[in-house]
Design a protein around this motif. Structure first.
Motif, mmCIF file in Angstrom:
data_model
loop_
_atom_site.group_PDB
_atom_site.id
_atom_site.type_symbol
_atom_site.label_atom_id
_atom_site.label_comp_id
_atom_site.label_asym_id
_atom_site.label_seq_id
_atom_site.Cartn_x
_atom_site.Cartn_y
_atom_site.Cartn_z
ATOM 1 N N ARG A 192 19.342 -178.284 0.313
ATOM 2 C CA ARG A 192 18.925 -178.739 -0.099
ATOM 3 C C ARG A 192 18.267 -180.042 1.874
ATOM 4 O O ARG A 192 17.301 -180.012 1.667
ATOM 5 N N GLU A 238 1.462 -179.804 -0.399
ATOM 6 C CA GLU A 238 1.861 -178.831 -1.674
ATOM 7 C C GLU A 238 0.646 -178.159 -1.920
ATOM 8 O O GLU A 238 -0.142 -178.808 -2.777
ATOM 9 N N PRO A 250 4.953 -176.642 -7.663
ATOM 10 C CA PRO A 250 6.027 -175.512 -7.735
ATOM 11 C C PRO A 250 5.876 -174.818 -8.599
ATOM 12 O O PRO A 250 7.035 -174.061 -9.217
ATOM 13 N N THR A 281 5.409 -171.252 -7.106
ATOM 14 C CA THR A 281 6.833 -170.678 -6.112
ATOM 15 C C THR A 281 7.489 -172.173 -5.644
ATOM 16 O O THR A 281 6.400 -172.958 -5.508
ATOM 17 N N PRO A 282 8.850 -172.338 -5.423
ATOM 18 C CA PRO A 282 9.314 -173.249 -5.360
ATOM 19 C C PRO A 282 8.526 -173.231 -3.738
ATOM 20 O O PRO A 282 8.936 -174.415 -2.620
ATOM 21 N N LYS A 283 8.235 -172.701 -2.999
ATOM 22 C CA LYS A 283 8.362 -172.297 -1.635
ATOM 23 C C LYS A 283 6.349 -172.650 -1.595
ATOM 24 O O LYS A 283 5.729 -172.150 -0.692
ATOM 25 N N ASN A 284 6.384 -173.559 -1.491
ATOM 26 C CA ASN A 284 4.307 -173.575 -1.600
ATOM 27 C C ASN A 284 3.900 -175.234 -0.563
ATOM 28 O O ASN A 284 3.176 -175.860 -1.159
#
Length: 217
Positions: free
Chosen positions: A145, A170, A174, A177-180
């Motif tokens: 992280r 962002e 989230p 998707t966590p890839k935001n």
């Protein structure tokens, strides 16, 4: 999230957008529709990827849709320089250092703006040197992280050092998707020494060498 930048470009005769690591160019086709059919603005698109099959797929889709204002190029992002001035470089989920290639390309091309959405941060995790925060990152999940945070923070700082005003946001929930994370940047000056010095200091503190700086000059 792209509209504020497009609004700043609307007085130009035409808007040129380069999709770095374009893949099948879904984002490019959506932007083409929006700028051409909704904004009623002349535009031109360049898609660049090293995979021949996705370039062929994008060319075929453009032909089916009747989009003659698009070209797709099989090229190495590390060295490619476009022949024409670029208003915006976009990159959606360029895996790991592919995002760094996109950032370096935008800076090399002196693009007026860039919008990148990073993905799959791997590079810096094993580079982080021993330092006072080691007890905090002795567990792999925390180190991963930290690596994600450090990678994108350094990207934003490096882009800022090159004279861009940077806004990390962002762009979707989230929960989807966590890839935001999106890094949005607009050219404001030639160079920012304060941001450059901060970038060098943070990089030295953690002992890391991000790929993007290798391909800027």
């Amino acid at each position: 999230v792209v509209i504020p930048i497009l609004d700043k470009l609307k007085d130009r005769e035409s808007i040129t957008i380069l999709d770095s690591a374009c893949g099948k160019s879904y984002l490019t086709f959506v932007l083409n529709y929006y700028i051409k059919d909704v904004m009623k603005k002349k535009c031109y698109f360049i898609g660049v990827d090293y995979k021949k099959d996705v370039i062929t797929s994008s060319e075929e889709r453009a032909k089916r849709l009747g989009y003659k204002n698009m070209k797709f190029i099989e090229e190495d992002l590390r060295s490619y320089i476009p022949d024409e001035p670029i208003d915006m470089v976009i990159s959606l989920h360029g895996c790991d250092i592919a995002t760094d290639y996109a950032i370096a390309l935008a800076i090399r091309a002196k693009a007026e703006s860039m919008i990148v959405v990073p993905c799959c941060h791997k590079e810096l995790k094993d580079q982080i040197k021993d330092n006072p925060i080691n007890p905090l990152i002795k567990h792999g999940i925390f180190k991963a992280r930290l690596s994600d945070f450090l990678t994108d923070s350094l990207r934003a700082l490096f882009i800022e050092s090159q004279g861009y005003e940077v806004t990390p946001i962002e762009y979707v929930s989230p929960l989807d998707t966590p890839k935001n994370l999106m890094i949005r940047a607009v050219k404001a000056s030639d160079f920012n020494k304060t941001a450059h010095d901060e970038y060098i200091a943070i990089k030295s503190m953690f002992g890391v060498k991000p790929t993007m700086e290798k391909y800027v000059y």
